[in-house]
Design a protein around this motif. Structure first.
Motif, PDB file in Angstrom:
ATOM      1  N   THR A 167       1.204  -1.234   0.029  1.00 14.92           N
ATOM      2  CA  THR A 167       0.168  -0.414  -0.093  1.00 14.92           C
ATOM      3  C   THR A 167       0.995   1.087   0.250  1.00 14.92           C
ATOM      4  O   THR A 167       1.175   2.169  -0.475  1.00 14.92           O
ATOM      5  CB  THR A 167      -0.618   0.096   0.918  1.00 14.92           C
ATOM      6  N   ARG A 168       2.461   0.866   0.445  1.00 18.15           N
ATOM      7  CA  ARG A 168       2.975   2.940   0.471  1.00 18.15           C
ATOM      8  C   ARG A 168       4.119   1.986  -0.150  1.00 18.15           C
ATOM      9  O   ARG A 168       4.792   1.155   0.279  1.00 18.15           O
ATOM     10  CB  ARG A 168       3.118   3.037   1.685  1.00 18.15           C
ATOM     11  N   ALA A 169       4.869   2.674  -1.016  1.00 20.08           N
ATOM     12  CA  ALA A 169       6.588   2.994  -1.651  1.00 20.08           C
ATOM     13  C   ALA A 169       6.769   3.646  -1.535  1.00 20.08           C
ATOM     14  O   ALA A 169       6.580   5.050  -0.621  1.00 20.08           O
ATOM     15  CB  ALA A 169       6.191   3.229  -2.525  1.00 20.08           C
ATOM     16  N   ALA A 170       7.893   3.678  -1.006  1.00 20.95           N
ATOM     17  CA  ALA A 170       8.863   4.161  -0.558  1.00 20.95           C
ATOM     18  C   ALA A 170      10.308   4.782  -1.707  1.00 20.95           C
ATOM     19  O   ALA A 170      10.738   4.116  -2.151  1.00 20.95           O
ATOM     20  CB  ALA A 170       9.740   4.350   0.815  1.00 20.95           C
ATOM     21  N   THR A 171      11.023   5.701  -1.920  1.00 23.58           N
ATOM     22  CA  THR A 171      12.649   5.973  -2.300  1.00 23.58           C
ATOM     23  C   THR A 171      12.967   6.630  -1.614  1.00 23.58           C
ATOM     24  O   THR A 171      12.898   7.881  -1.055  1.00 23.58           O
ATOM     25  CB  THR A 171      12.096   6.533  -3.183  1.00 23.58           C
ATOM     26  N   VAL A 172      14.502   6.476  -1.751  1.00 23.65           N
ATOM     27  CA  VAL A 172      15.704   6.782  -0.423  1.00 23.65           C
ATOM     28  C   VAL A 172      16.818   6.887  -1.367  1.00 23.65           C
ATOM     29  O   VAL A 172      17.342   6.015  -1.593  1.00 23.65           O
ATOM     30  CB  VAL A 172      15.449   5.986   0.835  1.00 23.65           C
ATOM     31  N   ARG A 173      17.458   8.240  -0.706  1.00 22.28           N
ATOM     32  CA  ARG A 173      18.663   8.073  -1.861  1.00 22.28           C
ATOM     33  C   ARG A 173      19.919   7.591  -0.705  1.00 22.28           C
ATOM     34  O   ARG A 173      19.654   8.211   0.740  1.00 22.28           O
ATOM     35  CB  ARG A 173      18.996   9.670  -2.169  1.00 22.28           C
ATOM     36  N   ILE A 174      20.172   6.223  -0.598  1.00 21.01           N
ATOM     37  CA  ILE A 174      21.243   5.947   0.256  1.00 21.01           C
ATOM     38  C   ILE A 174      23.644   6.966   0.240  1.00 21.01           C
ATOM     39  O   ILE A 174      23.296   5.634  -0.874  1.00 21.01           O
ATOM     40  CB  ILE A 174      21.628   4.796   0.304  1.00 21.01           C
ATOM     41  N   LEU A 175      23.415   7.293   0.826  1.00 25.21           N
ATOM     42  CA  LEU A 175      24.789   7.717   0.304  1.00 25.21           C
ATOM     43  C   LEU A 175      26.242   6.697   0.392  1.00 25.21           C
ATOM     44  O   LEU A 175      26.992   7.212   1.959  1.00 25.21           O
ATOM     45  CB  LEU A 175      24.757   9.079   1.145  1.00 25.21           C
ATOM     46  N   ALA A 176      25.809   5.970   0.095  1.00 26.89           N
ATOM     47  CA  ALA A 176      26.744   4.591  -0.055  1.00 26.89           C
ATOM     48  C   ALA A 176      27.030   3.844  -1.130  1.00 26.89           C
ATOM     49  O   ALA A 176      26.214   4.032  -1.955  1.00 26.89           O
ATOM     50  CB  ALA A 176      26.263   3.754   1.234  1.00 26.89           C
ATOM     51  N   PRO A 177      28.726   3.845  -1.479  1.00 24.22           N
ATOM     52  CA  PRO A 177      28.162   3.239  -2.886  1.00 24.22           C
ATOM     53  C   PRO A 177      27.264   1.767  -2.894  1.00 24.22           C
ATOM     54  O   PRO A 177      26.701   1.396  -2.400  1.00 24.22           O
ATOM     55  CB  PRO A 177      30.008   2.355  -2.727  1.00 24.22           C
ATOM     56  N   LEU A 178      26.542   1.826  -4.328  1.00 30.14           N
ATOM     57  CA  LEU A 178      25.567   0.454  -4.567  1.00 30.14           C
ATOM     58  C   LEU A 178      26.349  -0.951  -4.115  1.00 30.14           C
ATOM     59  O   LEU A 178      25.494  -1.719  -3.709  1.00 30.14           O
ATOM     60  CB  LEU A 178      25.866  -0.038  -6.180  1.00 30.14           C
ATOM     61  N   GLU A 179      27.255  -1.303  -4.363  1.00 29.24           N
ATOM     62  CA  GLU A 179      28.427  -2.227  -4.355  1.00 29.24           C
ATOM     63  C   GLU A 179      28.067  -2.748  -2.436  1.00 29.24           C
ATOM     64  O   GLU A 179      28.066  -4.038  -2.086  1.00 29.24           O
ATOM     65  CB  GLU A 179      29.452  -3.103  -4.476  1.00 29.24           C
ATOM     66  N   GLU A 180      28.019  -1.431  -1.552  1.00 31.00           N
ATOM     67  CA  GLU A 180      28.091  -1.792  -0.312  1.00 31.00           C
ATOM     68  C   GLU A 180      26.503  -2.268   0.193  1.00 31.00           C
ATOM     69  O   GLU A 180      26.655  -2.441   1.463  1.00 31.00           O
ATOM     70  CB  GLU A 180      28.552  -0.777   0.378  1.00 31.00           C
ATOM     71  N   VAL A 181      25.334  -1.460  -0.454  1.00 28.09           N
ATOM     72  CA  VAL A 181      24.758  -1.759  -0.378  1.00 28.09           C
ATOM     73  C   VAL A 181      23.603  -2.883  -0.685  1.00 28.09           C
ATOM     74  O   VAL A 181      22.926  -3.797  -0.459  1.00 28.09           O
ATOM     75  CB  VAL A 181      23.077   0.169  -0.750  1.00 28.09           C
ATOM     76  N   ALA A 182      23.584  -3.326  -2.072  1.00 22.18           N
ATOM     77  CA  ALA A 182      23.697  -4.411  -2.616  1.00 22.18           C
ATOM     78  C   ALA A 182      23.034  -5.278  -2.013  1.00 22.18           C
ATOM     79  O   ALA A 182      22.463  -6.278  -2.183  1.00 22.18           O
ATOM     80  CB  ALA A 182      23.664  -4.530  -4.161  1.00 22.18           C
ATOM     81  N   PRO A 183      24.240  -6.457  -1.220  1.00 15.83           N
ATOM     82  CA  PRO A 183      24.334  -7.199  -0.666  1.00 15.83           C
ATOM     83  C   PRO A 183      23.244  -7.369   1.014  1.00 15.83           C
ATOM     84  O   PRO A 183      22.757  -8.503   0.909  1.00 15.83           O
ATOM     85  CB  PRO A 183      25.509  -7.301  -0.326  1.00 15.83           C
ATOM     86  N   HIS A 184      22.628  -6.071   0.672  1.00 19.85           N
ATOM     87  CA  HIS A 184      21.914  -6.061   1.765  1.00 19.85           C
ATOM     88  C   HIS A 184      19.756  -6.294   2.118  1.00 19.85           C
ATOM     89  O   HIS A 184      19.457  -5.697   2.387  1.00 19.85           O
ATOM     90  CB  HIS A 184      22.327  -4.832   3.292  1.00 19.85           C
ATOM     91  N   VAL A 185      20.514  -5.865  -0.008  1.00 21.87           N
ATOM     92  CA  VAL A 185      19.005  -5.327  -0.182  1.00 21.87           C
ATOM     93  C   VAL A 185      18.522  -6.894  -0.967  1.00 21.87           C
ATOM     94  O   VAL A 185      18.767  -7.069  -1.505  1.00 21.87           O
ATOM     95  CB  VAL A 185      18.794  -4.669  -1.313  1.00 21.87           C
ATOM     96  N   PRO A 186      17.444  -7.893  -0.023  1.00 22.79           N
ATOM     97  CA  PRO A 186      17.198  -9.446  -1.004  1.00 22.79           C
ATOM     98  C   PRO A 186      15.923  -8.564  -2.006  1.00 22.79           C
ATOM     99  O   PRO A 186      15.658  -7.764  -2.372  1.00 22.79           O
ATOM    100  CB  PRO A 186      16.026  -9.774  -0.170  1.00 22.79           C
ATOM    101  N   ALA A 187      15.381  -9.388  -2.694  1.00 25.92           N
ATOM    102  CA  ALA A 187      15.401  -9.307  -4.202  1.00 25.92           C
ATOM    103  C   ALA A 187      13.602  -8.417  -3.855  1.00 25.92           C
ATOM    104  O   ALA A 187      13.466  -8.142  -4.420  1.00 25.92           O
ATOM    105  CB  ALA A 187      14.969 -10.616  -4.528  1.00 25.92           C
ATOM    106  N   ARG A 188      13.005  -9.615  -3.482  1.00 25.25           N
ATOM    107  CA  ARG A 188      11.375  -9.074  -2.682  1.00 25.25           C
ATOM    108  C   ARG A 188      11.475  -7.840  -1.395  1.00 25.25           C
ATOM    109  O   ARG A 188      10.566  -7.507  -0.873  1.00 25.25           O
ATOM    110  CB  ARG A 188      11.338 -10.583  -1.714  1.00 25.25           C
ATOM    111  N   SER A 189      13.073  -7.425  -1.373  1.00 29.93           N
ATOM    112  CA  SER A 189      12.475  -6.345  -0.107  1.00 29.93           C
ATOM    113  C   SER A 189      12.470  -5.034  -0.836  1.00 29.93           C
ATOM    114  O   SER A 189      12.260  -4.011  -0.220  1.00 29.93           O
ATOM    115  CB  SER A 189      13.975  -6.300   0.915  1.00 29.93           C
ATOM    116  N   GLY A 190      13.320  -4.720  -1.950  1.00 29.02           N
ATOM    117  CA  GLY A 190      13.246  -3.721  -2.630  1.00 29.02           C
ATOM    118  C   GLY A 190      14.463  -3.358  -3.902  1.00 29.02           C
ATOM    119  O   GLY A 190      15.141  -4.661  -4.050  1.00 29.02           O
TER     120      GLY A 190
END
Length: 323
Positions: free
Chosen positions: A235-258
Motif C-alpha cells: 500500500t505504501r512505496a518509498a524512495t530513498v537515496r542512500i549515501l553509500a556505493p551500490l556495491e556496499e548496499v546491494a548485498p543487504h537488499v534481498p530481491a523481495r525487499s526492494g
C-alpha cells in the motif's frame, strides 16, 4: 562387453559431448574407418537414439531429440551434478515436482557406481535447504507456462488476485522466474495492454493457445519483476537515496525487499514497498548508512520519531541485571 558394443557406447558419448561431428572426426577419435562409423550410427538408431545427418558445409552427425527417452551416458561429474540438482528440486516448493524428483533420484541411485554414489552422498550431506511456509506452485502450471514461453504462444490463466477476486487473464508470457522461493510470470496483459507480473501460486489453471505472441520492445525483465513485487504489492512505496556505493548496499537488499540502483559512484537509490512506513525506517536503520528521503515526506517524520524514541532508551538499574 564386445568390441562392437564398446564402440557404440563410445560413439554415443562423443555425440553427447558436442553438437555436430563430421564422419572423419568421429573416425579419428575412435580409430576406425568412416564406414565403421556409419555402421555404428545405424546400430544406435536401431536402439532408439535419433542420430541426425546433415550434408554440406558445417554438416555431419548430431544427436537429436526423439519421441522416446533413450538411456543417457553421464560422466562421474555429470552424474553428481544431476543427482545434487534432483535433491534440490525435491525441496523446490513446486507441488508435485518434489515427488517426481525423488523418483528420478531413486532411479539414478540404482545405477550409480559405488564411488559416484558415495560422492553424491558426501556432497548432499553437506548441503541443506531451509524453506519457509509459502503457497505452493503446481508443477503443471509451471510446465505449461514454461512451454508457452519457449513456443512463443498466448495463454489463458484463471488467476486469483491478492484481494480474492478471481477471473480469466489473457496473457503473452515472456519469462518465468523464481525469486527467493516463489515463482513469477512476466507477461504482456492483453486486457490491460501493459506489462504485468503474476504469482504462479495464485494460478488455478493455465491453457496454452496456438496464437503467437506479438513482437514488442521488452523492458529489463528481472528489474521489472523486482520492482513489481517489492513496491507494487504494498500500500505504501518509498524512495530513498542512500549515501553509500551500490556495491556496499546491494548485498543487504534481498530481491523481495526492494530494488537498488546506482546514483553516481558514492550513492544509490533504494525503492521499497511496505504496508507501514515504520518497517522501511527500521530497515534503513539496519543498513546504517546516511540517507536522504525522496518520497514520501512522511517517511522522514517516521524516522525522526524513531530517533526520538531511541534517544529515550536507557539501561536498566544494576539490581535488575542478571549476574
Amino acid at each position: 562387453m564386445s568390441n562392437v558394443t564398446t564402440r557404440a557406447l563410445r560413439l554415443l558419448a562423443l555425440l553427447q559431448s558436442r553438437t555436430v561431428w563430421t564422419g572423419p572426426e568421429l573416425a579419428a577419435e575412435m580409430a576406425v574407418t568412416t564406414r565403421t562409423v556409419r555402421r555404428d550410427v545405424d546400430r544406435l538408431r536401431e536402439l532408439g537414439y535419433p542420430v541426425l545427418t546433415s550434408a554440406g558445409h558445417g554438416g555431419g552427425y548430431q544427436l537429436g531429440a526423439g519421441r522416446a527417452l533413450p538411456p543417457l551416458l553421464l560422466s562421474s561429474n555429470e552424474a553428481v551434478a544431476v543427482a545434487v540438482g534432483l535433491r534440490l528440486a525435491a525441496s523446490s516448493g513446486v507441488d508435485g515436482l518434489d515427488e517426481e524428483a525423488l523418483r528420478a533420484l531413486a532411479a539414478l541411485d540404482r545405477i550409480l557406481p559405488a564411488p559416484v554414489r558415495a560422492e553424491v552422498g558426501a556432497i548432499t550431506e553437506a548441503m541443506g535447504v531451509i524453506t519457509r511456509p509459502a503457497a505452493g506452485t503446481r508443477s503443471e502450471v509451471l510446465m505449461t507456462l514454461a512451454s508457452a514461453v519457449r513456443d512463443g504462444v498466448r495463454v489463458r490463466v484463471d488467476y486469483e488476485r491478492a484481494d480474492g477476486e478471481r477471473g480469466e487473464r489473457r496473457l503473452e508470457p515472456y519469462r518465468v522466474l523464481s525469486m527467493e522461493g516463489r515463482w513469477y510470470l512476466f507477461a504482456w496483459d492483453l486486457g490491460r495492454e501493459d506489462w504485468r507480473t503474476f504469482r504462479l501460486d495464485r494460478m488455478h489453471a493455465v491453457h496454452a493457445s496456438t496464437f503467437p505472441i506479438a513482437e514488442r520492445p521488452t523492458p529489463d525483465i528481472e528489474a521489472a519483476v523486482r520492482e513489481s513485487i517489492t513496491a507494487g504489492g504494498y500500500t505504501r512505496a518509498a524512495t530513498v537515496r542512500i549515501l553509500a556505493p551500490l556495491e556496499e548496499v546491494a548485498p543487504h537488499v534481498p530481491a523481495r525487499s526492494g530494488t537498488v540502483t546506482a546514483d553516481g559512484p558514492d550513492a544509490c537509490i533504494l525503492r521499497a514497498g511496505a504496508d507501514e512506513l515504520h518497517w522501511v525506517a527500521m530497515y534503513l536503520a539496519w543498513i546504517g548508512a546516511p540517507i536522504e528521503v525522496i518520497n514520501p515526506p512522511e517517511l522522514l517524520e517516521v524516522i525522526e520519531e524513531l530517533g526520538r524514541w531511541a534517544g529515550r532508551a536507557r539501561g536498566a538499574p544494576a539490581e535488575d541485571r542478571p549476574d
